[in-house]
Motif scaffolding. Structure first.
Motif, PDB file in Angstrom:
ATOM      1  N   PRO A  46      25.719 -37.065   4.093  1.00 44.19           N
ATOM      2  CA  PRO A  46      25.171 -38.333   4.312  1.00 44.19           C
ATOM      3  C   PRO A  46      23.611 -38.053   4.456  1.00 44.19           C
ATOM      4  N   GLU A  47      22.789 -39.173   4.067  1.00 45.33           N
ATOM      5  CA  GLU A  47      21.274 -38.800   4.205  1.00 45.33           C
ATOM      6  C   GLU A  47      20.860 -38.979   5.631  1.00 45.33           C
ATOM      7  N   SER A  48      19.445 -39.030   5.765  1.00 45.69           N
ATOM      8  CA  SER A  48      18.973 -38.952   6.858  1.00 45.69           C
ATOM      9  C   SER A  48      17.873 -40.111   7.014  1.00 45.69           C
ATOM     10  N   ASN A  49      17.421 -40.734   8.061  1.00 51.77           N
ATOM     11  CA  ASN A  49      16.473 -41.757   8.003  1.00 51.77           C
ATOM     12  C   ASN A  49      15.028 -40.753   8.206  1.00 51.77           C
ATOM     13  N   ASN A  50      15.264 -39.477   8.709  1.00 55.70           N
ATOM     14  CA  ASN A  50      14.227 -38.609   8.934  1.00 55.70           C
ATOM     15  C   ASN A  50      14.045 -37.928   7.732  1.00 55.70           C
ATOM     16  N   GLU A  51      13.141 -38.046   6.870  1.00 53.99           N
ATOM     17  CA  GLU A  51      12.901 -37.259   5.674  1.00 53.99           C
ATOM     18  C   GLU A  51      12.590 -35.887   6.022  1.00 53.99           C
ATOM     19  N   ALA A  52      11.855 -35.489   6.982  1.00 56.69           N
ATOM     20  CA  ALA A  52      11.593 -34.156   7.207  1.00 56.69           C
ATOM     21  C   ALA A  52      12.921 -33.313   7.633  1.00 56.69           C
ATOM     22  N   SER A  53      13.514 -33.694   8.371  1.00 59.16           N
ATOM     23  CA  SER A  53      14.991 -33.103   9.130  1.00 59.16           C
ATOM     24  C   SER A  53      15.860 -33.180   7.882  1.00 59.16           C
ATOM     25  N   TYR A  54      15.935 -34.270   6.915  1.00 59.59           N
ATOM     26  CA  TYR A  54      16.843 -34.080   5.890  1.00 59.59           C
ATOM     27  C   TYR A  54      16.508 -33.211   4.924  1.00 59.59           C
ATOM     28  N   GLN A  55      15.251 -32.889   4.653  1.00 55.28           N
ATOM     29  CA  GLN A  55      14.684 -31.629   3.867  1.00 55.28           C
ATOM     30  C   GLN A  55      15.074 -30.306   4.540  1.00 55.28           C
ATOM     31  N   LEU A  56      14.979 -30.197   5.729  1.00 54.37           N
ATOM     32  CA  LEU A  56      15.153 -28.952   6.395  1.00 54.37           C
ATOM     33  C   LEU A  56      16.657 -28.495   6.267  1.00 54.37           C
ATOM     34  N   ALA A  57      17.529 -29.685   6.648  1.00 53.47           N
ATOM     35  CA  ALA A  57      18.770 -29.619   6.788  1.00 53.47           C
ATOM     36  C   ALA A  57      19.482 -29.152   5.425  1.00 53.47           C
ATOM     37  N   LEU A  58      18.726 -29.822   4.481  1.00 52.00           N
ATOM     38  CA  LEU A  58      19.361 -29.133   2.898  1.00 52.00           C
ATOM     39  C   LEU A  58      18.908 -27.589   2.630  1.00 52.00           C
ATOM     40  N   PHE A  96      11.771 -16.963  11.930  1.00 51.83           N
ATOM     41  CA  PHE A  96      11.763 -17.698  10.756  1.00 51.83           C
ATOM     42  C   PHE A  96      12.877 -17.314   9.752  1.00 51.83           C
ATOM     43  N   TYR A  97      14.097 -17.678  10.186  1.00 51.88           N
ATOM     44  CA  TYR A  97      15.120 -17.425   9.186  1.00 51.88           C
ATOM     45  C   TYR A  97      16.195 -18.722   9.439  1.00 51.88           C
ATOM     46  N   THR A  98      17.288 -18.915   8.713  1.00 50.44           N
ATOM     47  CA  THR A  98      18.184 -19.780   9.079  1.00 50.44           C
ATOM     48  C   THR A  98      19.516 -19.151   9.803  1.00 50.44           C
ATOM     49  N   LYS A  99      19.860 -19.712  10.870  1.00 57.15           N
ATOM     50  CA  LYS A  99      20.750 -19.219  11.584  1.00 57.15           C
ATOM     51  C   LYS A  99      22.121 -19.400  10.870  1.00 57.15           C
ATOM     52  N   TYR A 100      22.955 -18.339  10.640  1.00 55.51           N
ATOM     53  CA  TYR A 100      24.187 -18.217   9.869  1.00 55.51           C
ATOM     54  C   TYR A 100      23.748 -18.404   8.275  1.00 55.51           C
ATOM     55  N   GLY A 101      22.516 -18.149   7.930  1.00 55.36           N
ATOM     56  CA  GLY A 101      22.278 -18.217   6.470  1.00 55.36           C
ATOM     57  C   GLY A 101      21.594 -16.855   6.339  1.00 55.36           C
ATOM     58  N   ASP A 102      20.448 -16.603   5.948  1.00 53.60           N
ATOM     59  CA  ASP A 102      19.843 -15.432   5.774  1.00 53.60           C
ATOM     60  C   ASP A 102      19.848 -14.412   7.179  1.00 53.60           C
ATOM     61  N   GLY A 103      20.132 -15.113   8.259  1.00 53.28           N
ATOM     62  CA  GLY A 103      20.342 -14.624   9.508  1.00 53.28           C
ATOM     63  C   GLY A 103      21.883 -13.846   9.677  1.00 53.28           C
ATOM     64  N   GLY A 104      22.746 -14.477   8.600  1.00 53.71           N
ATOM     65  CA  GLY A 104      24.009 -14.013   8.809  1.00 53.71           C
ATOM     66  C   GLY A 104      24.225 -12.604   7.956  1.00 53.71           C
ATOM     67  N   VAL A 105      24.146 -11.420   8.606  1.00 52.76           N
ATOM     68  CA  VAL A 105      24.456 -10.108   7.894  1.00 52.76           C
ATOM     69  C   VAL A 105      24.959  -9.272   8.699  1.00 52.76           C
ATOM     70  N   ASP A 106      25.362  -7.921   7.991  1.00 55.32           N
ATOM     71  CA  ASP A 106      26.187  -6.889   8.894  1.00 55.32           C
ATOM     72  C   ASP A 106      25.004  -6.073   9.487  1.00 55.32           C
ATOM     73  N   ILE A 107      23.979  -5.817   8.580  1.00 51.93           N
ATOM     74  CA  ILE A 107      23.098  -4.806   9.215  1.00 51.93           C
ATOM     75  C   ILE A 107      21.707  -5.126   8.790  1.00 51.93           C
ATOM     76  N   SER A 108      20.728  -4.562   9.469  1.00 54.49           N
ATOM     77  CA  SER A 108      19.281  -5.210   9.450  1.00 54.49           C
ATOM     78  C   SER A 108      18.507  -3.972   9.434  1.00 54.49           C
ATOM     79  N   PRO A 109      18.230  -3.456   8.234  1.00 50.16           N
ATOM     80  CA  PRO A 109      17.500  -2.064   7.951  1.00 50.16           C
ATOM     81  C   PRO A 109      16.037  -2.251   8.213  1.00 50.16           C
ATOM     82  N   ILE A 110      15.266  -3.312   7.910  1.00 56.41           N
ATOM     83  CA  ILE A 110      14.080  -3.310   8.208  1.00 56.41           C
ATOM     84  C   ILE A 110      13.357  -4.177   9.324  1.00 56.41           C
TER      85      ILE A 110
END
Length: 268
Positions: A106-118, A155-169
């Motif tokens: 479903p789309e959102s009436n809040n365009e900023a929130s919609y684009q961020l969710a995508l 500045f990352y996505t929870k369970y996106g690029d924040g979803g990793v096994d190890i963080s070397p840097i």
């Protein structure tokens, strides 16, 4: 507010590579999978993984990707393959998958929130793909976040690029990552490119989204660690410090452990 890195690149390089090899050995895994974006963080991370001598799978995960990002990551992967025989690559074009997902949501009436969710959904589709590849090969998913992103402004996505096994840097500031990248021979096009998360399919930079450069945010993070307050600064310094403080506060949900409701023993 520009910060020059003082890390000892050779020693830091060796330390991280040994740490990666040791962790993989103890975890009884076969190697590493890294999502390569065309940015400095993933370039440095993938190079460090390659230096372990263990199988390193570099993954391209385009979703309506801007051509400049595609060119840079292909250049970097070619550089790694020419130097390390343990490096392989694969491209998984997730554009159609993302479009199907988007068209069924479903789309959102809040365009900023919609684009961020995508945008966050793109990152989560990529994470799912990396873990699929890690699962079938017995690899670890290597994270590409640096200290400012992971522990400063979130500045990352929870369970996106924040979803990793190890963080070397993740204990390196962005300036440290650039210095290490130069030492490792990361392509000039990546060293000079403006940092971007590439989640919107356009040319917007991290600074466009954050409102401050990484040099400025590093400065603010260090000042915050000295218990400085907004009223201690004036002009642009005050503005940057307030940007950092606001982002650090609203993104604590990413940086802290998931809240757990503890049930009293007498209830059990």
């Amino acid at each position: 507010m520009a910060k020059k890195s003082k890390i000892l690149v050779g020693k830091t390089n060796n330390l991280i590579v040994l740490w990666l090899k040791d962790y993989s050995s103890k975890a009884k895994t076969n190697g590493f999978v890294v999502g390569v974006s065309g940015g400095i963080d993933s370039a440095v991370t993938s190079t460090l993984c390659a230096q372990t001598g263990l199988p390193t799978l570099c993954v391209e995960l385009p979703i309506h990707q801007h051509f400049s990002h595609v060119e840079r990551k292909k250049e970097h992967i070619a550089f790694l393959k020419s130097k390390y025989t343990n490096v392989k690559s694969i491209e998984l074009d997730l554009t159609n998958l993302f479009d199907v997902f988007k068209n069924n949501m479903p789309e959102s009436n809040n365009e900023a929130s919609y684009q961020l969710a995508l945008a966050n959904s793109r990152a989560r589709l990529r994470m799912t793909s990396l873990y699929y590849l890690a699962g079938i090969h017995g690899y670890l998913v290597a994270g590409t976040g640096n200290k400012v992103e992971d522990f400063g402004v979130g500045f990352y996505t929870k369970y996106g690029d924040g979803g990793v096994d190890i963080s070397p840097i993740a204990d390196l500031m962005k300036s440290d990552v650039y210095k290490l990248g130069d030492y490792l021979g990361v392509p000039e096009s990546i060293l000079k490119a403006a940092p971007t998360d590439g989640l919107f399919g356009d040319t917007r930079t991290d600074e466009d989204q954050l409102g401050a450069s990484y040099d400025e945010l590093e400065w603010a993070m260090l000042e915050s660690e000295k218990n400085k307050k907004s009223e201690d600064f004036f002009g642009r310094e005050k503005e940057v410090f307030e940007i950092y403080s606001r982002l650090n506060k609203i993104n604590q949900h990413k940086m802290n452990s998931i809240p757990v409701c503890i049930i009293p023993e007498e209830f059990k």
